[in-house]
Design a protein around this motif. Sequence first.
Motif, short mmCIF file in Angstrom:
data_model
loop_
_atom_site.label_atom_id
_atom_site.label_comp_id
_atom_site.label_asym_id
_atom_site.label_seq_id
_atom_site.Cartn_x
_atom_site.Cartn_y
_atom_site.Cartn_z
N LYS A 1 53.03 46.47 29.85
CA LYS A 1 51.63 46.08 29.95
C LYS A 1 50.81 47.33 30.22
O LYS A 1 51.02 48.02 31.22
CB LYS A 1 51.42 45.05 31.07
N LYS B 1 47.22 49.37 30.85
CA LYS B 1 45.88 49.23 31.43
C LYS B 1 44.94 50.16 30.67
O LYS B 1 45.08 51.39 30.73
CB LYS B 1 45.89 49.57 32.92
N ASP C 1 41.99 39.54 33.58
CA ASP C 1 41.79 40.92 33.97
C ASP C 1 40.45 41.07 34.69
O ASP C 1 39.49 40.35 34.38
CB ASP C 1 41.77 41.82 32.74
N ASN D 1 43.97 44.63 30.23
CA ASN D 1 45.42 44.75 30.17
C ASN D 1 45.91 44.19 28.84
O ASN D 1 45.57 43.06 28.48
CB ASN D 1 46.09 44.00 31.33
N ASN E 1 50.17 52.98 32.31
CA ASN E 1 50.99 51.79 32.58
C ASN E 1 51.34 51.75 34.06
O ASN E 1 51.99 52.66 34.58
CB ASN E 1 52.27 51.80 31.72
#
Length: 641
Positions: A105, A107, A161, A183, A390
């Motif tokens: 995931k 950011k 988010d 995200n 990340n």
Amino acid sequence: MAYTEKQKLKPTNVQYTSKDFSSIKNDLIEYTKSYFPDTYKDFNETSPGMMLIELSSYVGDVLSYYIDYNYKENILTTATEKRNVRRLSEFLGYKSPNTTPSVVKLKVQTTINADGTTGQPVYGEAPSPIDSGLQIASSVDSEILFETTEEVDFTASGSGDPAVSAPILNDNGEAEKYILTRNVRAVSGKTKTKSFTITSPTKFLEIDLGESNVIEILNCIDSSGEKWYEVDYLAQEKVLKETYYTDADANRSNNAYNQGQEESSVSPIPIPYVAEYIKVAKKFTSKFDEDTQSYKVQFGNGLFRFSNSGSNAEMVEQAGVTINGQNMTDLTRSAIGGSIENHFNLGEAPANTILTFTYRVGGGATSNVQVGELTTVNNAPAGVSITVTNDEPGVGGTDGQTVDEIKNNASAFFASQLRCVTKEDYAARILSLPPKFGGIAKAHVERMDAGTLLVSTLSYDQSKKLVQTPRLVLQNVATYLNQFRMVNDIVDFGFTLNDTLYSAYIINFGVRFIVNYDRRLNPTEVKLNVIDKIKDFFKIEKMQFRQSINMNDLRYNILGLDGVIGIKTLELFQIGNDEYATGRQLYYYRADGTTNGSATDYGFEYNFTEALDENGVYRPSVAPAVFELRNPNNDIYGKVI
């Protein structure tokens, strides 16, 4: 011919169960002694006769071995060769990937200015949606690449988010900038393109991509611009089509939060895509070939006859479809047309075209990355300023599944049959709805009378608070489930009160506590620790439909904190009093759907006093509902004494 006694088999001393070299040799020796006692008597190990007996025993031993081996390799549970295990799993419908990618995931952040007058964020400065395929390289090894699998849209977020950060202040203490965060999911690998020229049509044409580590095929376009769809099997007729509506679509709203379904207000969650199933004839399947160690795609067997102008005139042939010599035109109109609406049930074979495949390759054990390693953006759109990192490690990359893993996954896949049978199957399938069709945070399914399934769902808004699932998302869920539900199951969503559709009940509450503390410690610090423990206990990720609340567990957690020596009061409430939460009402809807008060952000009324049993457990409501501590910073009241 009539059966006679002479036709009965005479007993012999031949042992039909002997399979290994020694037992076959001994049987042959005994057979020779019994039936050729005067012809051959020299059973010395060096005699020519023993040589022939041992050669025959050797052949029998080898044949027995391969008969047993072939039988063993034809059963999934006993097969040992990976090639055979793959093929048996494919027979059950499970395709084992040769490599699996690492998943992470990411950011993604961008900065926007604050309005000079109001100090509010200028959302118009947010960059346009960034398509999937954003490539990020590892700062440790530049050969390790990750690509996003969904678009980065700073105007819409479906995963709860944070929409915007706290303001960044200038030297005068005024809001100057804000940081927008999204995200997104990314997988290890990079995108490649390869084209193949197809001349004459070939039934069940196979094309070798020449790659051993294909993660997924992203697209296939022919020279006329037509899209070919990947399916699980060639007989599959329907595929899920996703339609994205932009500002240019006059019949839709101008952002991803409203697709024309919410008449009175903008949807609380984004719905960028609308789902629908379409029938396709241009389709193909893909699989990893263990013999060539590469991925191959296979097309159908439908052949066209072309007119002089080059346009498709009619289907002239399809393997396995003939009725007493009838021509294909009549057959198509009658037998096939009535069942598949003139679509090739096994797909069309490409001809006189160029197929261009876009696919992603990569993965493997080396693609797993550590926290903060993915920071370099290789293909950021021009004029867009973003930063990527990340906060979680990238995991899941392997060099293919082992034999045992393939066996177990194939058994599980076959058991599910891609069908929703139990209510748990439906709940799991609903929660797996791709976020692009609208996020589902909580799902609950109950089987009612006459085969009806009552589906209750809730979604997250941008602040990760529970909201009613919008009508369009429920429509997408219904479309998505259509390919998985049993033919006699009827899926119904939510409930209606006063002509208003609710997807499920939300029960909001506050927490009140009074604890005794150790006077050697700072009471403020003890109080803050208790509040943090309560917040963690009631995290919305932990709350599910029909879940009770055991206050004894919360008491145990609080008593484990440093400085807490006792708990005098610990309770949940919706109505405050003069001692705490004066004038606060933490609900807006009554059970009948009528409203009360001004707390429009809260859910339904619930009697927490009657719901508390003698064991300190708050019982769940009869109707499907989720308890939510909606505003932890405002709805926790307590003191230390």
